[in-house]
Design an enzyme around this catalytic site. Structure first.
Site, PDB file in Angstrom:
ATOM      1  N   PHE A   1     -13.568   1.088  -1.449  1.00 20.68           N
ATOM      2  CA  PHE A   1     -14.911   1.675  -1.560  1.00 20.68           C
ATOM      3  C   PHE A   1     -15.641   1.757  -0.220  1.00 20.68           C
ATOM      4  CE2 PHE A   1     -16.181  -2.801  -1.573  1.00 20.68           C
ATOM      5  CZ  PHE A   1     -17.346  -2.758  -0.815  1.00 20.68           C
TER       6      PHE A   1
ATOM      7  N   LYS B   1      -6.102   8.489  -4.692  1.00 23.14           N
ATOM      8  CA  LYS B   1      -6.791   7.756  -5.761  1.00 23.14           C
ATOM      9  C   LYS B   1      -7.910   7.012  -5.068  1.00 23.14           C
ATOM     10  CE  LYS B   1      -7.469   4.286  -7.689  1.00 23.14           C
ATOM     11  NZ  LYS B   1      -8.852   3.707  -7.751  1.00 23.14           N
TER      12      LYS B   1
ATOM     13  N   GLU C   1     -12.957   3.815  -7.573  1.00 18.01           N
ATOM     14  CA  GLU C   1     -13.775   4.315  -8.693  1.00 18.01           C
ATOM     15  C   GLU C   1     -15.261   4.083  -8.431  1.00 18.01           C
ATOM     16  OE1 GLU C   1     -11.593   1.921  -8.490  1.00 18.01           O
ATOM     17  OE2 GLU C   1     -11.643   0.518 -10.180  1.00 18.01           O
ATOM     18  N   ARG C   2     -15.569   3.309  -7.366  1.00 19.91           N
ATOM     19  CA  ARG C   2     -16.986   3.048  -7.070  1.00 19.91           C
ATOM     20  C   ARG C   2     -17.591   4.128  -6.180  1.00 19.91           C
ATOM     21  NH1 ARG C   2     -16.632  -3.305  -5.769  1.00 19.91           N
ATOM     22  NH2 ARG C   2     -14.486  -2.848  -5.233  1.00 19.91           N
TER      23      ARG C   2
ATOM     24  N   SER D   1      -8.167  -4.829  -0.732  1.00 25.03           N
ATOM     25  CA  SER D   1      -8.173  -6.283  -0.560  1.00 25.03           C
ATOM     26  C   SER D   1      -6.734  -6.830  -0.481  1.00 25.03           C
ATOM     27  CB  SER D   1      -8.911  -6.928  -1.727  1.00 25.03           C
ATOM     28  OG  SER D   1      -8.292  -6.549  -2.933  1.00 25.03           O
TER      29      SER D   1
ATOM     30  N   CYS E   1     -13.597  -4.020   6.930  1.00 30.40           N
ATOM     31  CA  CYS E   1     -12.433  -4.889   7.077  1.00 30.40           C
ATOM     32  C   CYS E   1     -12.381  -5.476   8.481  1.00 30.40           C
ATOM     33  CB  CYS E   1     -11.160  -4.116   6.798  1.00 30.40           C
ATOM     34  SG  CYS E   1     -10.891  -2.805   7.988  1.00 30.40           S
TER      35      CYS E   1
ATOM     36  N   GLU F   1     -11.900 -14.143   2.935  1.00 36.16           N
ATOM     37  CA  GLU F   1     -12.750 -13.026   3.361  1.00 36.16           C
ATOM     38  C   GLU F   1     -13.984 -12.985   2.446  1.00 36.16           C
ATOM     39  OE1 GLU F   1     -11.538  -8.976   2.258  1.00 36.16           O
ATOM     40  OE2 GLU F   1     -12.118  -8.311   4.261  1.00 36.16           O
TER      41      GLU F   1
HETATM   42  P1  NAD Z   1      -9.871  -3.373  -3.829  1.00 37.11           P
HETATM   43  O1  NAD Z   1      -8.596  -4.021  -3.451  1.00 37.11           O
HETATM   44  O2  NAD Z   1     -10.661  -3.960  -4.937  1.00 37.11           O
HETATM   45  O3  NAD Z   1      -9.593  -1.845  -4.274  1.00 37.11           O
HETATM   46  C1  NAD Z   1      -8.880  -0.958  -3.457  1.00 37.11           C
HETATM   47  C2  NAD Z   1      -8.228   0.105  -4.336  1.00 37.11           C
HETATM   48  O4  NAD Z   1      -7.290  -0.519  -5.199  1.00 37.11           O
HETATM   49  C3  NAD Z   1      -9.212   0.854  -5.233  1.00 37.11           C
HETATM   50  O5  NAD Z   1      -8.862   2.207  -5.265  1.00 37.11           O
HETATM   51  C4  NAD Z   1      -9.039   0.186  -6.583  1.00 37.11           C
HETATM   52  O6  NAD Z   1      -9.274   1.067  -7.654  1.00 37.11           O
HETATM   53  C5  NAD Z   1      -7.587  -0.254  -6.570  1.00 37.11           C
HETATM   54  N1  NAD Z   1      -7.360  -1.485  -7.304  1.00 37.11           N
HETATM   55  C6  NAD Z   1      -8.214  -2.546  -7.429  1.00 37.11           C
HETATM   56  N2  NAD Z   1      -7.645  -3.516  -8.154  1.00 37.11           N
HETATM   57  C7  NAD Z   1      -6.405  -3.077  -8.490  1.00 37.11           C
HETATM   58  C8  NAD Z   1      -5.334  -3.647  -9.238  1.00 37.11           C
HETATM   59  N3  NAD Z   1      -5.422  -4.857  -9.768  1.00 37.11           N
HETATM   60  N4  NAD Z   1      -4.220  -2.915  -9.380  1.00 37.11           N
HETATM   61  C9  NAD Z   1      -4.103  -1.681  -8.843  1.00 37.11           C
HETATM   62  N5  NAD Z   1      -5.102  -1.098  -8.134  1.00 37.11           N
HETATM   63  C10 NAD Z   1      -6.228  -1.786  -7.950  1.00 37.11           C
HETATM   64  O7  NAD Z   1     -10.727  -3.234  -2.500  1.00 37.11           O
HETATM   65  P2  NAD Z   1     -12.228  -2.754  -2.347  1.00 37.11           P
HETATM   66  O8  NAD Z   1     -13.127  -3.803  -2.906  1.00 37.11           O
HETATM   67  O9  NAD Z   1     -12.381  -1.372  -2.842  1.00 37.11           O
HETATM   68  O10 NAD Z   1     -12.366  -2.693  -0.759  1.00 37.11           O
HETATM   69  C11 NAD Z   1     -12.689  -3.808   0.030  1.00 37.11           C
HETATM   70  C12 NAD Z   1     -11.449  -4.485   0.570  1.00 37.11           C
HETATM   71  O11 NAD Z   1     -10.674  -3.551   1.317  1.00 37.11           O
HETATM   72  C13 NAD Z   1     -11.782  -5.592   1.547  1.00 37.11           C
HETATM   73  O12 NAD Z   1     -10.917  -6.668   1.306  1.00 37.11           O
HETATM   74  C14 NAD Z   1     -11.533  -4.973   2.900  1.00 37.11           C
HETATM   75  O13 NAD Z   1     -11.243  -5.896   3.922  1.00 37.11           O
HETATM   76  C15 NAD Z   1     -10.370  -4.105   2.603  1.00 37.11           C
HETATM   77  N6  NAD Z   1     -10.227  -3.040   3.590  1.00 37.11           N
HETATM   78  C16 NAD Z   1      -9.200  -3.139   4.470  1.00 37.11           C
HETATM   79  C17 NAD Z   1      -9.053  -2.182   5.455  1.00 37.11           C
HETATM   80  C18 NAD Z   1      -7.931  -2.273   6.459  1.00 37.11           C
HETATM   81  O14 NAD Z   1      -7.744  -1.332   7.191  1.00 37.11           O
HETATM   82  N7  NAD Z   1      -7.187  -3.350   6.541  1.00 37.11           N
HETATM   83  C19 NAD Z   1      -9.961  -1.121   5.544  1.00 37.11           C
HETATM   84  C20 NAD Z   1     -10.993  -1.040   4.615  1.00 37.11           C
HETATM   85  C21 NAD Z   1     -11.111  -2.022   3.637  1.00 37.11           C
END
Ligand code: NAD
Length: 509
Positions: free
Chosen positions: A155, A179, A182-183, A232, A287, A389
């Site tokens: 998101f 994909k 969803e937020r 994450s 991140c 984190e």
């Molecule tokens: P998230 O992991 O909750 O979601 C990321 C994506 O995965 C979304 O599209 C979500 O719908 C999907 N998803 C969530 N749970 C899932 C599951 N159990 N099974 C399959 N798909 C699932 O992350 P977020 O809260 O949207 O974003 C924040 C996180 O992303 C932070 O931890 C941040 O550090 C990380 N991030 C990392 C980078 C990088 O380059 N390393 C860049 C941006 C964000």
């Protein structure tokens, strides 16, 4: 009219059209600044994802066949649209993420850097050629697109992450399925319209909105050749393990715990200014956000904490509609509660609250998801707030005695996305650069995020799989190499067969 009636129902974007969801499942989308529900997004079923993949698969061969010059023309037009429609896009990002306008603009500019990189795809796709490797044979290697590839995005960068991953994937000839989180679905749908206007053939860019059900289909479907995930760490690990089990190429970028080492010889005023923006910008939902300062020496720690305390008390949080706001709300009520529970937990474990942002004063009537800037010290490495984190504005100051101790603490940490150091000593900087076990490293740079033409990626549990975001490595990730050996014999040649394994011995000259 009730709120439910007014609420917009969003769509997917398949084969160049907005397509209504048919699963009957939806997720609410919020405006974090006001706390209001602004739309509902469909959550795709397995069947809907399969149909989208089929459309992408059918569109792929013609796009692959199109000359690279023509493909890049489309990407170039898309870039121009990103520039001309920037103000609209800023509004879309701000409304669904709560970012300030300045921050949203920065995100778009960084995203455009990736599009620029994609425009240089012809350069990156140039193969290798060897003349007369034996018996009048010439050998060359060429890069072919993979087919249908998928991107699963977080998101916190509704535009930059999709652009960083998909632009190159499209330019080198793949059909891409995004994909989004969803937020923040509005931003991805906005990008879809820009691709269409730029003339991208239908089916080459697809958006399926959804949750785990949609993701699982992307991970398991045999037509998906590669997955690039950003999110994450626990989900990144799941994506990597499941995707590779299904024989896909996977790069999964996870979370970070990014420290700023503050040396006694650093200019503490400058360093504190750098800390504020890098640590609290975007409500710390980056991140690469600085999670905490590792300050070398007791006296430096005390002075640095005092300066931070004074500066943090002047930060302004509020809605993106106001110009002088430093940062806005976090993404959701749930996220706000998680951040507050990290702060509560740290205090229970013995941390000291230097600045408490749990009940910020924003505006009497605001129901936005605000958490104020929070600073804790008296932190030890065994505390949860040090180990995990925290995706929100709760930051820490940790005292250490030496640079060596700081390096060891960072190297022992399971995450290794970014790190930076503030110092005026070249020798200290060299030791730090050489010994630190982290993917992206800064010296006197607040957020060491590489520019678009360098590779981006963390180490340890901040990244699973090979491949980088941004940078030339993207072209490699989204292509496969084909090596061709060719020979055009004269009529007089090859009068007999050879049963020996081909080698230089066969060379006619
Ligand atoms: P998230 O992991 O909750 O979601 C990321 C994506 O995965 C979304 O599209 C979500 O719908 C999907 N998803 C969530 N749970 C899932 C599951 N159990 N099974 C399959 N798909 C699932 O992350 P977020 O809260 O949207 O974003 C924040 C996180 O992303 C932070 O931890 C941040 O550090 C990380 N991030 C990392 C980078 C990088 O380059 N390393 C860049 C941006 C964000």
């Amino acid at each position: 009219m009730t709120v439910q009636q007014k609420m917009k129902t969003l769509t997917h974007f398949i084969k160049g059209e907005e397509v209504a969801g048919t699963s009957g499942r939806f997720s609410d989308v919020y405006n974090p600044t006001t706390g209001e529900t602004i739309a509902r997004v469909p959550l795709a079923s397995k069947d809907e994802v399969q149909q989208a993949i089929q459309q992408a698969k059918e569109a792929f061969p013609a796009w692959k066949k199109m000359s690279i010059g023509k493909r890049v023309e489309v990407v170039h037009r898309f870039r121009q649209l990103l520039v001309t429609k920037q103000e609209e896009l800023i509004e879309v990002i701000c409304q669904e993420s709560g970012k300030t306008k300045e921050d949203a603009k920065g995100e778009i500019i960084r995203g455009i850097e990736s599009v620029d990189m994609a425009i240089s795809a012809p350069q990156l796709l140039k193969g290798e050629y060897s003349v007369n490797v034996g018996g009048n044979i010439n050998a060359f290697s060429a890069k072919s697109p993979l087919g249908v590839v998928a991107t699963i995005a977080p998101f916190n960068f509704p535009v930059m992450v999709p652009l960083a991953i998909t632009s190159m994937a499209v330019a080198v000839g793949n059909a891409v399925i995004l994909k989004p989180s969803e937020r923040v679905p509005h931003s991805a749908l906005f990008l879809s319209q820009l691709w269409k206007e730029a003339g991208l053939p239908d089916g080459i860019w697809t958006v399926v909105n959804g949750d785990k059900e949609a993701v699982n289909e992307l991970l398991e479907n045999k037509e998906i050749q590669a997955i690039s995930f950003v999110g994450s760490t626990p989900v990144a690990e799941y994506i990597y393990q499941t995707g590779t089990k299904h024989n896909k190429r996977v790069a999964a970028f996870g979370g970070g715990k990014n420290f700023m080492i503050v040396m006694p010889d650093a200019n503490l005023e400058q360093t504190a200014n750098a800390f504020l923006g890098a640590a609290y910008g975007a409500a710390s939902q980056r991140c690469m956000a600085i999670s905490g300062a590792l300050v070398v020496g007791q006296d430096t720690e005390q002075r640095f904490t005092d300066i931070l305390k004074q500066k943090i008390s002047q930060l302004k949080i509020g809605p993106y509609t106001e110009d002088d706001v430093d940062f806005g709300p976090v993404i959701s009520q749930q996220s706000k509660e998680t951040i507050i529970s990290y702060i509560d937990g740290a205090v229970t474990e013995g941390a000291n609250l230097v600045i408490d942002g749990r009940n910020p004063k924003v505006c009497e009537t605001s129901n936005g998801f605000y958490v104020g800037p929070t600073l804790l010290n008296n932190i030890t490495p065994d505390m949860t707030i040090f180990k995990e984190e925290v995706f929100g504005p709760a930051r820490i100051v940790v005292g250490v005695e030496t640079l060596q101790e700081a390096i060891e603490l960072i190297n022992d940490h399971e995450l290794g996305n970014g790190v930076t150091m503030f110092t005026s000593s070249g020798a200290a900087a060299r030791k730090f650069q050489e010994e630190i076990e982290v993917g992206m490293v800064g010296v006197n740079v607040p957020i060491p995020i590489p520019v678009g033409y360098h590779n981006f990626g963390g180490w340890k549990r901040s990244k699973f799989g090979e491949g980088h975001m941004f940078g030339p490595d993207q072209a490699r990730f989204f292509t496969k190499a084909k090596t061709i050996s060719e020979r055009w014999p004269d009529e007089m040649e090859d009068a007999t067969s050879s049963f020996a394994f081909p080698s230089n011995n066969d060379a006619k000259s």
